[in-house]
Design an enzyme around this catalytic site. Structure first.
Site, PDB file in Angstrom:
ATOM      1  N   GLU A   1       0.824  -1.223   0.000  1.00  0.00           N
ATOM      2  CA  GLU A   1       0.000   0.000   0.000  1.00  0.00           C
ATOM      3  C   GLU A   1       0.848   1.258   0.000  1.00  0.00           C
ATOM      4  O   GLU A   1       0.420   2.301  -0.489  1.00  0.00           O
ATOM      5  CB  GLU A   1      -0.926   0.020   1.230  1.00  0.00           C
TER       6      GLU A   1
ATOM      7  N   HIS B   1       7.988 -26.892   0.222  1.00  0.00           N
ATOM      8  CA  HIS B   1       7.304 -27.979  -0.485  1.00  0.00           C
ATOM      9  C   HIS B   1       6.129 -27.453  -1.296  1.00  0.00           C
ATOM     10  O   HIS B   1       5.204 -28.189  -1.619  1.00  0.00           O
ATOM     11  CB  HIS B   1       6.874 -29.042   0.534  1.00  0.00           C
TER      12      HIS B   1
ATOM     13  N   LYS C   1     -13.418   1.277  -1.653  1.00  0.00           N
ATOM     14  CA  LYS C   1     -14.357   1.609  -0.561  1.00  0.00           C
ATOM     15  C   LYS C   1     -15.571   2.345  -1.131  1.00  0.00           C
ATOM     16  O   LYS C   1     -16.711   2.063  -0.780  1.00  0.00           O
ATOM     17  CB  LYS C   1     -13.673   2.513   0.478  1.00  0.00           C
TER      18      LYS C   1
HETATM   19  O1  PA5 Z   1      -3.376   1.266   5.931  1.00  0.00           O
HETATM   20  C1  PA5 Z   1      -4.476   1.770   5.763  1.00  0.00           C
HETATM   21  O2  PA5 Z   1      -4.655   2.996   5.882  1.00  0.00           O
HETATM   22  C2  PA5 Z   1      -5.685   0.922   5.425  1.00  0.00           C
HETATM   23  O3  PA5 Z   1      -5.354  -0.405   5.264  1.00  0.00           O
HETATM   24  C3  PA5 Z   1      -6.719   1.016   6.549  1.00  0.00           C
HETATM   25  O4  PA5 Z   1      -6.137   0.619   7.752  1.00  0.00           O
HETATM   26  C4  PA5 Z   1      -7.935   0.178   6.252  1.00  0.00           C
HETATM   27  O5  PA5 Z   1      -8.489   0.551   5.020  1.00  0.00           O
HETATM   28  C5  PA5 Z   1      -8.985   0.340   7.340  1.00  0.00           C
HETATM   29  O6  PA5 Z   1      -9.322   1.686   7.490  1.00  0.00           O
HETATM   30  P1  PA5 Z   1      -9.976   2.244   8.789  1.00  0.00           P
HETATM   31  O7  PA5 Z   1      -9.020   2.049   9.930  1.00  0.00           O
HETATM   32  O8  PA5 Z   1     -10.226   3.689   8.516  1.00  0.00           O
HETATM   33  O9  PA5 Z   1     -11.242   1.485   9.020  1.00  0.00           O
END
Ligand code: PA5
Length: 472
Positions: free
Chosen positions: A298, A327, A441
């Site tokens: 990310e 394996h 989202k």
């Molecule tokens: O790293 C990130 O920002 C995302 O993976 C969020 O943690 C994830 O989308 C969940 O978001 P939130 O904590 O706002 O529910």
């Protein structure tokens, strides 16, 4: 479960280099030398952002007072049989990684006394109806604390799970007792979860401003669930603090996180290694590879660089587990496309030795195992994989842990966060946003009928009407 500092993790990168795997696949000393200036600039970029207050994750190892408050809160959770985290992505992967690394493999099956009276931990990080229904069947809501974790306070997966759990708890204990069964970890003032918390009078913890989900393991996001199950969160922070000191300089030789970032960056951009496999040879480290997978993916996987140019940057992280995946995957890693770097992890001293009892002396092909230990076997497997990968000119490195404990886990988590911060500067991308996640989202909101997303819902329906799936 207090753990003591038994030393530092080592980073053995020798086999990432051309001397080990050849100039076509490995980074040469000259290439690394030429990159020194860019690496120093990346380090300065991180420092500048940190000094401007833009990287608060870097200050988390110092938040000892906040961690003590969390530990005190966790002591009050002993009256609950279950602690259920409702969160996803950065709001769940840290807690899972900490629980797998620092508690016994079958912690939830242990009697309460062996858990020091601490609750069992369940992390519901999906909206799979079969899974959540099954959890709600096997736990007693009257004896359960739910920790709803969402920085934004509006993520559909988390809020959907919360609404299902809330309904069940409300029916069992009454609406006015909800606050004894829900605790939130969310933004201090923004978001719908914060509104609910304030309106219903729950306890809550704050996700600090400017700390994104994937950098939040050392905030209440990771620390509250960890403390709930007795993990020594102060040692965790101390391990992170020790690494923070070691990973601050501008020279590759003096900053292991900067060096690791540089090696992955050069391997990816100059040697075509677009995949990075993290493969711990320790079951307890397995979910750190999963946590890292999100962090690396990310943070670096970006369409545009900071100048707005389309670059489609990033290196695909893959998780694997030694020796299990020897394996399953290692055939490909050794002989398939040479498009990967491998980051192994090895533990010098496991908590349990587990001798292999001598037997079958007449069957030489297995008798040699007798009298050795499982620790020797798994470490031999790791070293054997390193050798085989190197023989096949596959660049690989290894983080060697003296032991797995809260201090060393704090070290590796913070080191990987710093590595990612430096790598983001090298790739020249925005390490801390995730527009590609937001797109998904928004589409989910549209499909689930959230007001304000009607146009997107229409677009999706139009596109889906053109699909022509085959009947099988
Ligand atoms: O790293 C990130 O920002 C995302 O993976 C969020 O943690 C994830 O989308 C969940 O978001 P939130 O904590 O706002 O529910």
């Amino acid at each position: 479960m207090t753990t003591k500092n038994t030393g530092a993790i080592l980073y053995d990168y020798t086999r990432m280099m051309a001397d080990a795997v050849g100039a076509r696949h490995g980074v040469s000393a000259a290439e690394l030398g030429k990159f020194e200036k860019s690496a120093a600039a990346a380090a300065r970029g991180v420092t500048r952002k940190h000094e401007a207050g833009a990287l608060p994750f870097m200050d988390l190892p110092k938040k000892i007072k906040a961690a003590k408050d969390i530990a005190a809160y966790a002591d009050r959770l002993k009256k609950y049989e279950n602690f259920v985290v409702l969160g996803i992505g950065g709001s769940s992967l840290g807690a899972i990684a900490l629980q797998t690394a620092l508690n016994p493999a079958h912690y939830n099956l242990m009697p309460a006394k062996a858990r020091a009276g601490r609750p069992r931990l369940f992390v519901e990080d999906n909206v799979d109806p079969d899974r959540i229904a099954n959890l709600l069947e096997v736990i007693d809501p009257r004896k359960t604390m739910f920790n709803v974790i969402s920085k934004s306070g509006g993520t559909a997966e988390t809020m959907g799970g919360f609404m299902v759990a809330r309904d069940l708890v409300a029916r069992r204990v009454g609406v006015k007792n909800l606050k004894n069964h829900f605790v939130a970890t969310t933004d201090k003032s923004q978001g719908h979860l914060r509104k609910i918390v304030d309106a219903e009078g729950w306890d809550s913890f704050i996700v600090p401003d400017g700390v994104g989900g994937r950098f939040s393991v050392l905030t209440p996001v990771g620390l509250v669930p960890a403390a709930a199950v007795g993990i020594d969160i102060l040692s965790l922070l101390r391990g992170a603090a020790a690494v923070a000191l070691r990973c601050a300089g501008e020279s590759l030789g003096g900053n292991p996180a900067l060096l690791a970032a540089a090696l992955q960056f050069l391997a990816c951009t100059r040697k075509g290694k677009s995949i990075n496999v993290m493969m711990p040879y320790a079951q307890r480290l397995r979910d750190i590879a999963d946590w890292y997978r999100q962090l690396w993916a990310e943070s670096l996987g970006k369409e545009r660089d900071l100048a707005g140019k389309i670059v489609n940057a990033g290196q695909t992280p893959v998780k694997a587990l030694g020796a299990t995946d020897q394996h399953s995957q290692v055939q490909l890693y050794n002989e398939g496309p040479n498009d990967k770097t491998l980051t192994l992890m090895r533990v010098n001293s496991f908590d349990q030795k587990v001798p292999i009892a001598p037997s079958y002396k007449d069957i030489g092909a297995i008798a040699y195992l007798g009298g050795r230990t499982m620790e020797e076997l798994i470490n031999a497997e790791c070293r054997a994989t390193e050798k085989a990968l190197t023989d096949h000119n596959r660049p690989n490195s290894c983080f060697v842990f003296p032991q797995v404990n809260a201090h060393t886990v704090g070290q590796i988590l913070f080191l990987l966060e710093m590595q990612t911060a430096y790598a983001g500067e090298m790739w020249n991308v925005n390490t801390y946003d995730q527009p590609g996640v937001e797109a998904g989202k928004i589409a989910t909101y549209a499909l689930m009928g959230r007001p304000g997303f009607e146009k997107q819902a229409e677009e999706i329906k139009r596109a889906e009407s053109k699909l022509k799936p085959l009947v099988i």
